[in-house]
Design an enzyme around this catalytic site. Sequence first.
Site, mmCIF file in Angstrom:
data_model
loop_
_atom_site.group_PDB
_atom_site.id
_atom_site.type_symbol
_atom_site.label_atom_id
_atom_site.label_comp_id
_atom_site.label_asym_id
_atom_site.label_seq_id
_atom_site.Cartn_x
_atom_site.Cartn_y
_atom_site.Cartn_z
ATOM 1 C CG HIS A 1 0.655 62.981 23.178
ATOM 2 N ND1 HIS A 1 1.578 61.978 23.387
ATOM 3 C CD2 HIS A 1 0.031 62.671 22.018
ATOM 4 C CE1 HIS A 1 1.520 61.103 22.396
ATOM 5 N NE2 HIS A 1 0.588 61.500 21.556
ATOM 6 C CD GLN B 1 -5.478 60.843 17.067
ATOM 7 O OE1 GLN B 1 -5.473 60.790 18.292
ATOM 8 N NE2 GLN B 1 -4.468 61.335 16.371
ATOM 9 C CD GLU C 1 -2.595 57.899 16.603
ATOM 10 O OE1 GLU C 1 -1.860 58.905 16.636
ATOM 11 O OE2 GLU C 1 -3.385 57.630 17.519
ATOM 12 C CG ASP D 1 1.748 58.253 17.319
ATOM 13 O OD1 ASP D 1 2.838 58.075 17.898
ATOM 14 O OD2 ASP D 1 0.763 58.744 17.886
#
Length: 350
Positions: free
Chosen positions: A120, A222, A224, A250
């Site tokens: 990000h 992750q 998510e 998310d």
Amino acid sequence: MPALSTTGSATTTATSSLALLNHEKPATKLLSSLSKSVKFPLNFKTLKNRKLSIEAKSATSSSNLSTTNAVSAYSAPSSLKSRLQNGETLYGIFLLSFSPTIAEIAGLSGYDFAVVDMEHGPGGITDALHCLRALAATQTPAILRLPESSPTWAKKALDLGPQGIMFPMIESPKMARKAVSYCRFPPEGIRGSAHTVVRASGYGIDEGYLSNYADELLIMCQVESEEGVKKAEEISAVDGVDCVQMGPLDLSASIGYLWDPGHKKVREMMREAERGVLEGGAYLCGFAMPHDGPINLKTRGYHMVSGTVDLGLFRNAAVDDVRKFKMSLIQGSDDEVGGSKDGDEKYWSE
């Protein structure tokens, strides 16, 4: 989001240099870190293992240092992996600004780890390298979060020598196994090899790199998405997956609650995933949220908690600073807007 509070003679310089050569932090930083750890409201062990004494080595012994010992000066005294194995709960920060100065400040502030976020944040591999060097100067372990789970991104990130690597959006044990394979040299995996010249091996000076790299690297996947939650236990059980990082934002978006990550359905799904991760055997990691603070996460079995983001810290401080100034114009006095009393705070110019 919670934030940690922050705080030249020739002898001091010499002491600091010796501390770094002996894998220690200068005594001035140790005292600062100890002071902050007392003030810190969370019951986390944020200090790294340090020695309080420094022994100067003679010129004769220093001339006999091996190349391996020379390279080990770049390593933190205790790796993230070993600290997790010792049962510690670690507290960290996400870095999205890609500012080496901010990275250095984060390291000096006492965070146990810093995640340089290429998913990000605006930066890429070169920008991440500058942050890794800044963090290394403070002996703060760095984790690189990849933009996507791919062998190319993993290879380039791992060659920089972070202590951890984070793969986003892992939704199945098959994807987790692929992620692990990206981190292993053949025949255990498919990672491309340039270990003779890259930073991870001290540019080829660390002769023990190939023997130790797998034991020291923290591999994080992750979870998510709704699909990932269903497979959380299986992902956690994949050989080589050390940590599973929960992604509440998310996840909330994937089930239709983009604007409400604290919704009951999101919380229920988070709890389901958390139980799965703990059953699978990996360490549980995650982000603190306004509705779900660090202490709550620790109570539910999290061993790595990221409590803030560098851009968020600066945004909050900047917005508050402007608010105070505008209120002072209306009310006519700094003291009337909740400003600090004389002696409570000093600016750099003083």
